[in-house]
Design an enzyme around this catalytic site. Structure first.
Site, PDB file in Angstrom:
ATOM      1  N   CYS A 151       0.891  -1.181   0.000  1.00 52.65           N
ATOM      2  CA  CYS A 151       0.000   0.000   0.000  1.00 52.65           C
ATOM      3  C   CYS A 151       0.915   1.213   0.000  1.00 52.65           C
ATOM      4  CB  CYS A 151      -0.922  -0.013   1.211  1.00 52.65           C
ATOM      5  SG  CYS A 151      -1.845  -1.554   1.425  1.00 52.65           S
ATOM      6  N   ASN A 169       7.033   7.610   0.277  1.00 55.97           N
ATOM      7  CA  ASN A 169       8.205   7.851   1.123  1.00 55.97           C
ATOM      8  C   ASN A 169       8.843   6.550   1.590  1.00 55.97           C
ATOM      9  OD1 ASN A 169       8.192  10.650   1.018  1.00 55.97           O
ATOM     10  ND2 ASN A 169       6.735  10.831   2.685  1.00 55.97           N
ATOM     11  N   ASP A 184      -0.851   0.706  -5.413  1.00 56.53           N
ATOM     12  CA  ASP A 184      -1.847   1.576  -4.810  1.00 56.53           C
ATOM     13  C   ASP A 184      -3.035   1.631  -5.758  1.00 56.53           C
ATOM     14  OD1 ASP A 184      -1.817   3.690  -2.331  1.00 56.53           O
ATOM     15  OD2 ASP A 184      -3.183   4.323  -3.924  1.00 56.53           O
ATOM     16  N   CYS A 191      -0.462   3.734  11.361  1.00 58.84           N
ATOM     17  CA  CYS A 191      -0.343   4.968  12.132  1.00 58.84           C
ATOM     18  C   CYS A 191      -1.590   5.092  13.014  1.00 58.84           C
ATOM     19  CB  CYS A 191      -0.160   6.183  11.234  1.00 58.84           C
ATOM     20  SG  CYS A 191      -1.439   6.414   9.986  1.00 58.84           S
TER      21      CYS A 191
END
Length: 516
Positions: free
Chosen positions: A260, A265, A284, A409
Site C-alpha cells: 500500500c 516515502n 496503490d 499509524c
C-alpha cells in the site's frame, strides 16, 4: 465543485472505504482544501447529533432527492458552522427548513439537559484524544484562547521535532550536514537521548539516536523550499514512518513488495536500503496517488521500481513475476489515529479552538493519509481490522516470503496487536513474531503473549507520531531464536545498524553528488 457537494462526496468516499479523509480531500479537486477538510472534520464530529436532527425533523422524508451526506453537511453549517455563507440552491433548500431544524435542536438540548451545542457531543468525542495529545506538548496560545499556537507548548511537555531522512541514493549524511552548516546551522553531533531532541532550538540540529540517516531539527524548522528537499536529496519524513522500511531491511538485490505504497516515502526508503539494486513492486489503488508517487520516486532517484495502480488484494501470489519476493512492507489503510495532524484538530476542538495555523503538522509527516478519523466508531474500527486481517493474510501467502513488516499509524489495539494475534493464530507455526528493535523504549500492548515484540511510537515517549510496527518472519525447518535484526543489517550493515541499533554511524569513504 461547490463546497457542500465536495464535502458530501468526501463523506461518501469515507463510507465506501475509498480512502482516508486527507487523501479524499486532496483528491477532490476542490481548490480550498483546508476549508473542505475543516468542514468534513466538523461534520464527522457532529455526525451522531446530525443524524438525530435529520430524523427528528424528517428532512430526508420531505426532501426525497437530498442525499443523506449532503444533508449532514448542510445542517452542520446551518446550525453549528458559519451559517451557510455559500451554497446556491442548497443554501435555499436548507434555509426553507431552518425553523424546523432549530426547533428539533432545541428539543434535543432540553432532553439532554444541556445549553450548549458542544454538550450534545459527549466527552468521548473530544476529551479522550485531547488528554493524550495535550501531553504531547500542545496548548492554546497564551495571547489568544481561541487559536492553537504551535510555539506555545504545554508546561513540561515535549514537541515533536522536524525529522529529515537523508536520501542515500543521491547524497550521504556527511555532505548534508556540511550543507546545513554552510547555511548557518550548528551541528551538535549524534543525540544521546530523547531529552536532547526535546532541547533543540533555533538553528541547531543533530543526528538521531536510533536511525543512522535521520537528522533532527527543531519542530518549527521549515525546509520545504530548501534546495536539498526540492532536489530530492532529503525527504521530510517523521521518524516513526521511517521504522517500517528500516526494520524490514531487505538485502541489496532482493525482490520486495510495498503493498500500500502511496505517496511513496517508504518506497523511496526501501530503494535507498536496496541501493537501487533489486526490484520493488509498489501498489496503490488510486490513480492520482500513483501519479504523485511516480513524481516523488523520480525526484528521489529511485530505479528498479514497478508501480501498479492495483488493489493489493487482487495481486496473485502465484504469479511467476512475484516468485522471488522475499520481503513485504504492509502499511494498510487504518484509522490514522496516530497522525498528529488529525489529533491536533481533535484536541483543538476539545479546548474550543476555532482556527489552526497553516503549519499545524509540525513533524512534517508525509503519509498516505489512510482512513483517517479522529474518533472512529466501534463499527468503523471493526471494519478496518477486518480489512487489515485480510490484507495481512494475503501478504503472508506469497510463497517465497521470508520477512514482513506490518505497520499502522493507529493507536488502537484493534488495528494493531489484535490483527497480528489473529493472523498468527491462523497461520499456526508457519510464521513467528520477532523482536523489533530491542532497544526501542515503547513496546506493544500486552494483548497476548509475545506482543511486547512489537513496537509502538508516540509523541510523549518517542517524540514521533503515533505508530505501530510488527515484524514477522517465516519459521525455518530447524528451530532458531527469532531474529531482532533486518537481514540487511546482518549481511550488509549500514551505518548505525548492528547489535545495538543506536551505535554510532561510520563515515562513508565514497561520497555522492556533493551539494554545493
Amino acid at each position: 465543485m461547490a463546497l457542500y457537494s465536495a464535502a458530501a462526496a468526501v463523506l461518501v468516499g469515507l463510507e465506501r472505504g475509498q480512502g482516508g479523509l486527507k487523501s479524499l480531500v486532496y483528491n477532490s479537486g476542490f481548490p480550498h482544501v483546508r476549508q473542505l477538510y475543516a468542514l468534513v472534520s466538523e461534520t464527522l464530529r457532529y455526525a451522531s447529533v446530525l443524524e438525530k436532527l435529520l430524523d427528528g425533523a424528517a428532512l430526508l422524508q420531505v426532501e426525497k432527492k437530498l442525499a443523506p451526506e449532503l444533508a449532514k453537511v448542510l445542517v452542520y453549517d446551518l446550525l453549528f458552522g458559519k451559517g451557510l455563507k455559500c451554497g446556491g440552491q442548497w443554501k435555499a433548500l436548507a434555509r426553507r427548513h431552518r425553523a424546523r431544524l432549530e426547533a428539533e435542536l432545541a428539543r434535543m438540548k432540553v432532553r439532554h439537559k444541556v445549553s450548549r451545542n458542544e454538550d450534545l457531543l459527549g466527552p468521548e468525542k473530544a476529551v479522550s484524544a485531547a488528554g493524550e495529545w495535550a501531553r504531547a506538548g500542545w496548548a492554546p496560545c497564551a495571547g489568544s484562547s481561541r487559536e492553537l499556537c504551535l510555539t506555545c507548548p504545554a508546561p513540561a511537555a515535549s514537541q515533536v521535532p522536524r525529522y529529515i531522512r537523508v536520501n542515500t541514493l543521491k547524497t550521504c549524511v556527511d555532505d548534508v550536514i556540511n550543507f546545513f552548516q554552510r547555511q548557518g546551522y550548528a551541528y551538535l553531533g549524534k543525540a544521546a537521548s530523547v531529552e536532547e531532541l526535546k532541547a533543540l532550538s533555533g538553528k541547531k540540529f543533530c543526528l538521531d539516536l536510533h536511525l543512522p540517516e535521520l537528522l533532527v531539527f527543531p519542530s518549527q524548522t521549515d525546509l520545504h523550499d530548501n534546495l536539498l528537499y526540492t532536489s530530492g536529496h532529503i525527504i521530510l519524513q517523521d521518524k516513526a514512518s521511517c521504522l517500517p522500511a528500516f526494520l524490514l531491511g531487505p538485502v541489496a538485490g532482493s525482490h520486495v513488495i510495498d503493498a500500500c505504497a502511496a505517496p511513496g516515502n517508504k518506497t523511496s526508503h526501501l530503494a535507498a536500503i536496496l541501493k537501487n539494486k533489486g526490484q520493488i513492486f509498489a501498489f496503490d489503488v488510486d490513480p492520482k496517488r500513483v501519479a504523485t508517487m511516480s513524481t516523488l520516486l523520480t525526484r528521489a532517484g529511485v530505479t528498479g521500481c514497478q508501480l501498479a495502480q492495483q488493489d493489493f488484494l487482487t495481486v496473485d501470489p502465484r504469479d511467476p513475476k512475484y516468485s522471488r519476493v522475499t520481503y513485504i512492507l504492509l502499511d494498510p489503510s487504518c484509522s490514522g489515529s496516530g497522525n498528529m495532524r488529525l489529533q491536533l484538530l481533535t484536541w483543538s476542538q476539545a479546548v474550543g479552538v476555532q482556527t489552526l495555523r497553516d503549519s499545524f503538522c509540525p513533524a512534517g509527516m508525509v503519509t498516505r493519509g489512510p482512513g483517517e478519523e479522529a474518533a472512529p466508531s466501534a463499527e468503523r474500527l471493526q471494519a478496518l481490522a477486518g480489512f487489515q486481517r485480510r490484507v495481512l493474510n494475503h501478504a503472508l501467502s506469497f510463497p517465497a516470503l521470508q520477512r514482513l513488516v506490518y505497520s499502522t499509524c493507529s493507536l488502537h489495539q484493534e488495528e494493531n496487536e489484535d490483527v497480528v494475534q489473529a493472523v498468527l493464530q491462523e497461520w499456526g507455526s508457519a510464521f513467528r513474531l520477532v523482536t523489533a528493535f530491542p532497544s526501542w523504549p515503547c513496546r506493544g500492548l500486552g494483548a497476548f503473549s509475545g506482543a511486547e515484540r512489537c513496537l509502538r511510537a508516540s509523541p510523549a515517549e518517542t517524540l514521533t507520531h503515533g505508530f505501530f510496527v510488527a515484524v514477522l518472519e517465516r519459521c525455518k525447518e530447524v528451530a532458531a531464536a527469532p531474529s531482532s535484526l533486518p537481514a540487511a543489517a546482518k549481511e550488509n550493515p549500514q551505518p548505525g545498524e548492528g547489535l545495538e541499533p543506536g551505535a554510532a554511524p561510520k563515515k562513508r569513504k565514497k561520497k555522492k553528488q556533493r551539494v554545493k
